[in-house]
Design an enzyme around this catalytic site. Structure first.
Site, PDB file in Angstrom:
ATOM      1  N   ASP A   6     -11.520  19.292   3.810  1.00  0.00           N
ATOM      2  CA  ASP A   6     -10.103  19.493   4.125  1.00  0.00           C
ATOM      3  C   ASP A   6      -9.917  20.809   4.897  1.00  0.00           C
ATOM      4  O   ASP A   6     -10.754  21.716   4.791  1.00  0.00           O
ATOM      5  CB  ASP A   6      -9.340  19.521   2.786  1.00  0.00           C
ATOM      6  CG  ASP A   6      -7.878  19.835   2.941  1.00  0.00           C
ATOM      7  OD1 ASP A   6      -7.274  19.373   3.922  1.00  0.00           O
ATOM      8  OD2 ASP A   6      -7.344  20.553   2.063  1.00  0.00           O
ATOM      9  N   ASP A   8      -6.463  22.837   5.355  1.00  0.00           N
ATOM     10  CA  ASP A   8      -5.552  23.843   4.803  1.00  0.00           C
ATOM     11  C   ASP A   8      -5.922  24.215   3.369  1.00  0.00           C
ATOM     12  O   ASP A   8      -6.112  23.354   2.517  1.00  0.00           O
ATOM     13  CB  ASP A   8      -4.102  23.342   4.872  1.00  0.00           C
ATOM     14  CG  ASP A   8      -3.678  23.130   6.314  1.00  0.00           C
ATOM     15  OD1 ASP A   8      -4.011  23.988   7.150  1.00  0.00           O
ATOM     16  OD2 ASP A   8      -3.054  22.096   6.605  1.00  0.00           O
TER      17      ASP A   8
HETATM   18 MG   LIG Z   1      -5.525  21.289   1.825  1.00  0.00          MG
END
Ligand SMILES: [Mg+2]
Length: 175
Positions: A6, A8
């Site tokens: 991922d 962020d």
């Molecule tokens: Mg995230």
């Protein structure tokens, strides 16, 4: 082994941008400690809540985000050994695509465009490992789900937890 990562709060520090913009708009600087187990919109005064929730929908929110410490060197190491893909639910935020693309070019140029998945619902992802900070992504993944520690998920206990990128070696036997 295919590892999905991922963006962020795992590679890029978007929390920092929330704190920065809130201070810009309201003159109050919250700290990351204030956000343990919660999110900024939940602790600001009621009348600021919608403004904060709209931040990531604004142009420039994802531009030049700071790096999560040691993400570059450790993801490079993983990428040298395994099939690393970046997987971000970027479609939620209409202006994020270009910022994220440029950010990856700048900080993670070794991740080929074919391995950048800027997507919607992450339940479509297929792989062996997902490293993510959100329960709602990890819970729908059919593989090894590793929670990357972020302020909001401090109290979650359902998953294996990676507190910092320096821990990566012990998860993947990289010695
Ligand atoms: Mg995230």
């Amino acid at each position: 082994m295919r590892i999905l990562i991922d963006m962020d709060e795992v590679m890029a520090d978007a929390i920092e941008r929330f704190l920065e913009w809130y201070e810009r708009d309201f003159g109050i600087r919250y700290t990351k400690e204030d956000l343990y187990g919660t999110k900024l919109h939940a602790i600001v005064p009621e009348e600021h809540r919608q403004v904060v929730k709209q931040y990531p929908h604004q142009k420039g929110f994802f531009k030049d985000l700071p790096l999560i410490p040691h993400s570059q060197e450790m993801i490079k190491e993983l990428n040298d050994r395994f099939d690393v893909y970046v997987a971000s639910a970027a479609m939620e935020f209409e202006y994020s695509l270009q910022d994220k693309y440029e950010w990856l070019d700048k900080h993670f140029p070794f991740i080929h465009w074919k391995r950048r998945i800027l997507c919607g619902d992450k339940s479509v992802l297929k792989g062996d490992v997902l490293i993510d900070d959100h329960d709602f992504n990890l819970s729908v993944f059919n593989g090894r789900a590793i929670m990357f520690t972020a302020t909001h998920n401090m109290h979650e206990t359902k998953y294996e937890r990676m507190n910092t990128w320096l821990d990566a070696e012990k998860f993947f036997d990289m010695k």
